[in-house]
Design a protein around this motif. Structure first.
Motif, short mmCIF file in Angstrom:
data_model
loop_
_atom_site.label_atom_id
_atom_site.label_comp_id
_atom_site.label_asym_id
_atom_site.label_seq_id
_atom_site.Cartn_x
_atom_site.Cartn_y
_atom_site.Cartn_z
N GLU A 145 -6.15 0.02 7.70
CA GLU A 145 -7.33 -1.01 7.53
C GLU A 145 -7.65 -1.48 6.21
O GLU A 145 -7.89 -2.68 6.18
CB GLU A 145 -8.56 -0.27 8.04
N LEU A 146 -7.35 -0.67 4.96
CA LEU A 146 -7.53 -1.13 3.84
C LEU A 146 -6.69 -2.06 3.61
O LEU A 146 -6.77 -3.08 2.88
CB LEU A 146 -7.14 0.06 2.73
N ARG A 149 -5.17 -4.28 5.70
CA ARG A 149 -5.68 -5.53 6.47
C ARG A 149 -6.55 -6.27 5.55
O ARG A 149 -6.42 -7.49 5.45
CB ARG A 149 -5.96 -5.07 7.77
N LYS A 150 -7.51 -5.53 5.13
CA LYS A 150 -8.72 -6.19 4.39
C LYS A 150 -8.06 -7.03 2.93
O LYS A 150 -8.64 -8.14 2.86
CB LYS A 150 -9.73 -5.35 3.98
N ASN A 151 -7.22 -6.17 2.26
CA ASN A 151 -6.72 -6.98 1.33
C ASN A 151 -5.74 -8.01 1.39
O ASN A 151 -5.73 -8.95 0.83
CB ASN A 151 -5.87 -5.65 0.54
N GLY A 206 -3.95 -10.94 9.54
CA GLY A 206 -4.58 -9.47 9.49
C GLY A 206 -4.47 -8.64 10.71
O GLY A 206 -5.13 -7.76 11.04
N ASP A 225 -7.38 7.41 3.62
CA ASP A 225 -7.82 6.11 4.06
C ASP A 225 -7.04 5.01 3.71
O ASP A 225 -7.40 3.85 3.18
CB ASP A 225 -9.38 5.96 3.41
N SER A 226 -5.70 5.33 3.66
CA SER A 226 -4.70 4.39 3.29
C SER A 226 -3.39 4.54 3.81
O SER A 226 -3.13 5.66 4.49
CB SER A 226 -4.56 4.00 1.56
N LEU A 271 -6.10 -10.23 4.03
CA LEU A 271 -7.08 -11.30 4.37
C LEU A 271 -7.75 -11.84 2.90
O LEU A 271 -7.91 -13.25 2.92
CB LEU A 271 -8.03 -10.94 5.32
N ALA A 272 -8.16 -10.94 2.19
CA ALA A 272 -8.98 -11.21 1.05
C ALA A 272 -8.04 -12.00 -0.10
O ALA A 272 -8.65 -12.67 -0.66
CB ALA A 272 -9.47 -9.86 0.16
N GLU A 273 -6.97 -11.64 -0.04
CA GLU A 273 -6.03 -12.34 -1.16
C GLU A 273 -5.20 -13.33 -0.68
O GLU A 273 -4.37 -14.09 -1.37
CB GLU A 273 -4.87 -11.20 -1.67
N ASP A 322 0.96 -1.14 -0.08
CA ASP A 322 -0.12 0.05 0.09
C ASP A 322 0.92 1.28 -0.07
O ASP A 322 1.64 1.59 0.95
CB ASP A 322 -0.97 0.10 1.31
#
Length: 449
Positions: free
Chosen positions: A221-222, A224-226, A252, A214-215, A228-230, A178
């Motif tokens: 947080e953005l 962290r979500k990525n 995460g 927001d990054s 976990l998603a990836e 990021d």
């Protein structure tokens, strides 16, 4: 030494409000030109991606050449890259136009010496002296020359890759990077991918207004979500100018600068490459100090700010230091905080020890620590307020020697930072709220005067 314009990390503020105006930047460029101009030397100027950087770049350039100094423009580049390029181009100084992790509505200026370190208080005082003098342009034949350096990004990428051991690869690692739509957007993803990692890059579309939005390292947080998603092995968050690093492990969990210091120091110790100790700051978690003590690693605290970490490192002759905010200084590699370089040291530990990030952190338990930032109309020194000193004493009595209290004015924003640390989380929460209310009461009283 009281300074009129410089704070703990250069000059910073809201764009369009003194001193962050084109007129001031013109004069600042001229003042810097007076201080740094040398025969056959030049001054480098870099910037992050915020829209006002173009305006201030032009103003600084005009002031510098008016003083008779030459300018080299490198465009959007991370702050640590300017430190590196200042050394490699044998420049007399480097200037970074950036407000680091602040929103795009702010901007600022940082200076680097010819050696690639933050300039001294004495140099800042000399620049301030010239800021108060009448601006006089040199005669036409002596006006400085300016040109752009087109290969700056490539130079820095190769430098970063060169700090990673030859033959060691990141193959098999999936990393989310990021870049906070900041100065590393065109650099960081290439460094990690060219070393073999599978890289998914976010925050790489700067438009001048979205830096740190927001990054990045201050808002992970953005990331962290990525992660976990990836199903990624690691998330790397950099701030707008690339000198901060925050990590996210594969589960995460967000990992800060204290975690990074623990990993790097212990890996150096296990591989026989460690000497001396580690420098943290007043904000470093007591659990870090305790863990280092148990591992036979010395630890010393500096005032908050990477320049003070650097100063204490040089005083002790040590090579590793940093802040919980993610400024990590590896003086055996570079001269200032560098998010990419620090991330590479963590990745080296992961690859050489064949461990995940969370496995490398075994043995490190943090004390509960809470931080509140109280916005004030004008910064003041908590140490000079009797009511706050009384409140601090009360909080320390409650902690009974098993924690710490810290109240300090931010050096870059109109904030009073309140930090409480202790073994019991409920007590920490109670005390940080109590002290925050005391700070607000003092601030309100001052505003009403």
């Amino acid at each position: 030494m009281k300074r009129k314009y410089f704070g703990t990390d250069g000059i910073r503020g809201a764009v369009g409000k003194a001193p962050i105006t084109p007129e001031f930047m013109l004069k600042l460029g001229w003042a810097a030109g007076q201080v740094f101009k040398q025969k056959d030397k030049k001054i480098l100027i870099g910037k992050d991606t915020r829209i006002s950087g173009y305006m201030f770049e032009s103003a600084l350039e005009s002031g510098i050449v008016a003083a008779g100094a030459d300018v080299r423009l490198v465009g959007p580049m991370p702050t640590p890259a300017i430190a590196y390029l200042t050394r490699t181009f044998r420049a007399s100084a480097g200037i970074v136009i950036s407000a680091s992790h602040n929103p795009y509505t702010d901007n600022g200026i940082k200076f680097f010496s010819a050696e690639g370190g933050k300039v001294s208080d004495e140099i800042e005082a000399e620049i301030e002296y010239y800021l108060d003098q009448p601006m006089e342009v040199v005669e036409s034949s002596l006006i400085g020359r300016a040109r752009r350096i087109d290969d700056a990004a490539g130079r820095y990428i190769e430098y970063c890759k060169g700090t990673f051991p030859i033959g060691l690869q990141l193959t098999g690692l999936k990393i989310i990077v990021d870049c906070a739509d900041g100065a590393t957007y065109h650099v960081a993803p290439r460094v990690f991918s060219e070393l073999g990692a599978e890289v998914i890059a976010i925050g790489i579309n700067p438009d001048g207004l979205n830096i740190n939005e927001d990054s990045g390292a201050t808002k992970p947080e953005l990331l962290r979500k990525n992660v976990l998603a990836e199903g990624a092995d690691l998330g790397i968050a950099l701030d707008g100018d690339g000198d901060r690093l925050i990590l996210v492990d594969k589960h995460g969990v967000v990992r800060d600068g204290d975690d990074v210091l623990f990993i790097i120091a212990n890996h150096l110790m296990r591989t026989g490459r460690f000497s001396g100790g580690v420098v943290g700051t007043l904000m470093s978690n007591f659990g870090l100090e305790l863990a280092f003590s148990e591992n036979g690693i010395g630890f010393s605290r500096a005032n908050v700010g990477d320049r003070y970490v650097n100063e204490l490192l040089m005083k002790h002759g040590w090579v590793l230091g940093g802040e919980p905010s993610g400024h990590i200084v590896c003086r055996n590699i570079t001269t200032t905080g560098d998010g990419i370089i620090a991330a590479l040291q963590v990745l080296r530990a992961m690859v050489e020890e064949q461990k995940s990030l969370d496995e490398l952190l075994q043995g490190f338990t943090k004390f509960p620590q809470k931080l509140k930032n109280i916005r004030v109309a004008e910064r003041f020194a908590p140490a000079e307020e009797p009511s706050l000193q009384k409140a601090i004493a009360h909080a320390n009595d409650r902690l009974n020697g098993l924690g710490r209290v810290l109240l300090r004015a931010s050096g870059t924003e109109p904030l009073i930072r309140v930090m409480v640390e202790g073994r019991d989380e409920e007590t920490v929460d109670e005390l940080v709220n109590y002290l925050a209310n005391e700070v607000k009461a003092v601030a309100d009283a001052k505003q009403g005067q």
